[in-house]
Design a protein around this motif. Structure first.
Motif, PDB file in Angstrom:
ATOM      1  N   VAL A 151       0.834  -1.199   0.000  1.00  0.00           N
ATOM      2  CA  VAL A 151       0.000   0.000   0.000  1.00  0.00           C
ATOM      3  C   VAL A 151       0.871   1.252   0.000  1.00  0.00           C
ATOM      4  O   VAL A 151       0.604   2.203  -0.751  1.00  0.00           O
ATOM      5  N   ASP A 152       1.925   1.273   0.795  1.00  0.00           N
ATOM      6  CA  ASP A 152       2.846   2.417   0.805  1.00  0.00           C
ATOM      7  C   ASP A 152       3.411   2.684  -0.584  1.00  0.00           C
ATOM      8  O   ASP A 152       3.410   3.809  -1.073  1.00  0.00           O
ATOM      9  N   VAL A 153       3.900   1.633  -1.226  1.00  0.00           N
ATOM     10  CA  VAL A 153       4.561   1.802  -2.520  1.00  0.00           C
ATOM     11  C   VAL A 153       3.563   2.155  -3.616  1.00  0.00           C
ATOM     12  O   VAL A 153       3.801   3.071  -4.408  1.00  0.00           O
ATOM     13  N   VAL A 154       2.439   1.458  -3.681  1.00  0.00           N
ATOM     14  CA  VAL A 154       1.438   1.736  -4.711  1.00  0.00           C
ATOM     15  C   VAL A 154       0.926   3.167  -4.580  1.00  0.00           C
ATOM     16  O   VAL A 154       0.828   3.899  -5.572  1.00  0.00           O
ATOM     17  N   ALA A 155       0.626   3.595  -3.371  1.00  0.00           N
ATOM     18  CA  ALA A 155       0.141   4.966  -3.161  1.00  0.00           C
ATOM     19  C   ALA A 155       1.216   5.992  -3.524  1.00  0.00           C
ATOM     20  O   ALA A 155       0.927   6.991  -4.187  1.00  0.00           O
ATOM     21  N   ALA A 156       2.448   5.751  -3.116  1.00  0.00           N
ATOM     22  CA  ALA A 156       3.537   6.692  -3.405  1.00  0.00           C
ATOM     23  C   ALA A 156       3.826   6.763  -4.904  1.00  0.00           C
ATOM     24  O   ALA A 156       4.046   7.852  -5.446  1.00  0.00           O
ATOM     25  N   VAL A 157       3.816   5.614  -5.574  1.00  0.00           N
ATOM     26  CA  VAL A 157       4.057   5.601  -7.024  1.00  0.00           C
ATOM     27  C   VAL A 157       2.938   6.345  -7.747  1.00  0.00           C
ATOM     28  O   VAL A 157       3.195   7.175  -8.625  1.00  0.00           O
ATOM     29  N   ALA A 158       1.687   6.059  -7.390  1.00  0.00           N
ATOM     30  CA  ALA A 158       0.567   6.747  -8.034  1.00  0.00           C
ATOM     31  C   ALA A 158       0.653   8.251  -7.808  1.00  0.00           C
ATOM     32  O   ALA A 158       0.436   9.038  -8.734  1.00  0.00           O
ATOM     33  N   ASP A 159       0.989   8.658  -6.594  1.00  0.00           N
ATOM     34  CA  ASP A 159       1.112  10.074  -6.289  1.00  0.00           C
ATOM     35  C   ASP A 159       2.249  10.703  -7.096  1.00  0.00           C
ATOM     36  O   ASP A 159       2.097  11.786  -7.660  1.00  0.00           O
ATOM     37  N   ALA A 160       3.380  10.022  -7.186  1.00  0.00           N
ATOM     38  CA  ALA A 160       4.520  10.553  -7.937  1.00  0.00           C
ATOM     39  C   ALA A 160       4.193  10.686  -9.419  1.00  0.00           C
ATOM     40  O   ALA A 160       4.505  11.702 -10.046  1.00  0.00           O
ATOM     41  N   ILE A 161       3.558   9.670  -9.982  1.00  0.00           N
ATOM     42  CA  ILE A 161       3.186   9.729 -11.405  1.00  0.00           C
ATOM     43  C   ILE A 161       2.185  10.851 -11.628  1.00  0.00           C
ATOM     44  O   ILE A 161       2.294  11.616 -12.579  1.00  0.00           O
ATOM     45  N   GLU A 162       1.212  10.947 -10.736  1.00  0.00           N
ATOM     46  CA  GLU A 162       0.201  11.999 -10.869  1.00  0.00           C
ATOM     47  C   GLU A 162       0.852  13.374 -10.860  1.00  0.00           C
ATOM     48  O   GLU A 162       0.543  14.225 -11.688  1.00  0.00           O
ATOM     49  N   GLN A 163       1.772  13.595  -9.946  1.00  0.00           N
ATOM     50  CA  GLN A 163       2.425  14.896  -9.841  1.00  0.00           C
ATOM     51  C   GLN A 163       3.319  15.183 -11.053  1.00  0.00           C
ATOM     52  O   GLN A 163       3.341  16.293 -11.550  1.00  0.00           O
ATOM     53  N   ASP A 164       4.040  14.169 -11.528  1.00  0.00           N
ATOM     54  CA  ASP A 164       4.952  14.357 -12.649  1.00  0.00           C
ATOM     55  C   ASP A 164       4.239  14.437 -14.004  1.00  0.00           C
ATOM     56  O   ASP A 164       4.614  15.219 -14.857  1.00  0.00           O
ATOM     57  N   SER A 165       3.209  13.615 -14.190  1.00  0.00           N
ATOM     58  CA  SER A 165       2.583  13.502 -15.512  1.00  0.00           C
ATOM     59  C   SER A 165       1.338  14.343 -15.686  1.00  0.00           C
ATOM     60  O   SER A 165       1.072  14.824 -16.763  1.00  0.00           O
ATOM     61  N   VAL A 166       0.582  14.459 -14.608  1.00  0.00           N
ATOM     62  CA  VAL A 166      -0.690  15.154 -14.710  1.00  0.00           C
ATOM     63  C   VAL A 166      -0.618  16.517 -14.058  1.00  0.00           C
ATOM     64  O   VAL A 166      -1.266  17.454 -14.484  1.00  0.00           O
ATOM     65  N   GLY A 167       0.176  16.617 -12.999  1.00  0.00           N
ATOM     66  CA  GLY A 167       0.353  17.898 -12.314  1.00  0.00           C
ATOM     67  C   GLY A 167      -0.834  18.338 -11.491  1.00  0.00           C
ATOM     68  O   GLY A 167      -1.010  19.501 -11.223  1.00  0.00           O
ATOM     69  N   GLY A 168      -1.619  17.370 -11.039  1.00  0.00           N
ATOM     70  CA  GLY A 168      -2.805  17.722 -10.264  1.00  0.00           C
ATOM     71  C   GLY A 168      -2.685  17.326  -8.818  1.00  0.00           C
ATOM     72  O   GLY A 168      -1.674  16.807  -8.362  1.00  0.00           O
ATOM     73  N   ASP A 169      -3.761  17.571  -8.083  1.00  0.00           N
ATOM     74  CA  ASP A 169      -3.841  17.153  -6.689  1.00  0.00           C
ATOM     75  C   ASP A 169      -4.242  15.696  -6.639  1.00  0.00           C
ATOM     76  O   ASP A 169      -4.747  15.148  -7.614  1.00  0.00           O
ATOM     77  N   SER A 170      -4.072  15.062  -5.494  1.00  0.00           N
ATOM     78  CA  SER A 170      -4.452  13.665  -5.323  1.00  0.00           C
ATOM     79  C   SER A 170      -5.916  13.464  -5.648  1.00  0.00           C
ATOM     80  O   SER A 170      -6.756  14.314  -5.357  1.00  0.00           O
ATOM     81  N   LEU A 171      -6.205  12.324  -6.270  1.00  0.00           N
ATOM     82  CA  LEU A 171      -7.581  11.997  -6.650  1.00  0.00           C
ATOM     83  C   LEU A 171      -8.370  11.557  -5.456  1.00  0.00           C
ATOM     84  O   LEU A 171      -7.926  11.005  -4.541  1.00  0.00           O
TER      85      LEU A 171
END
Length: 123
Positions: free
Chosen positions: A103-123
């Motif tokens: 859960v730590d890794v999946v959440a952190a990876v999703a957050d990192a990708i979101e910030q780098d690729s989409v540039g938005g706030d957490s879903l």
């Protein structure tokens, strides 16, 4: 080997999750960065699937989503209109530390990708 019922009891007893779909739960996972990320956990008789969304499918073309996730060893899926990072844990080998790590890794990876690729706030 843990049963699906044992895993479900563990998850609902330890984490603040809400029922989501059949045999599924979701909640916010607090990251070490101070941010939080939505995490979905689905249980069946053989596996626990941990996933976290990082972009609406309409906002990011699939090639860009795949490119964003290519440095990570997890799966990617379009789940109800969102791209999600996924990790599957066989119930035969499951323990508390593996669930928390996943859960730590999946959440952190999703957050990192979101910030780098989409540039938005957490879903």
């Amino acid at each position: 080997m843990a049963s699906a019922a044992e895993v479900e009891n563990f998850l609902t007893g330890k984490y603040k999750l809400e029922k989501y779909r059949e045999l599924g739960y979701r909640g916010l996972w607090n990251l070490s960065s101070g941010r939080s990320q939505q995490v979905v956990m689905q249980i069946d008789e053989r596996f626990l699937v941990v996933s976290s969304p990082f972009a609406k499918a309409d906002d990011l073309p699939l090639p860009a989503a795949m490119k964003a996730a290519e440095d990570y060893v997890f799966g990617i899926k379009n789940d109800e209109g969102y791209y999600v990072i996924r990790h599957v844990i066989p119930l035969a080998d499951i323990d508390e530390s593996e669930v928390e790590w996943a859960v730590d890794v999946v959440a952190a990876v999703a957050d990192a990708i979101e910030q780098d690729s989409v540039g938005g706030d957490s879903l």
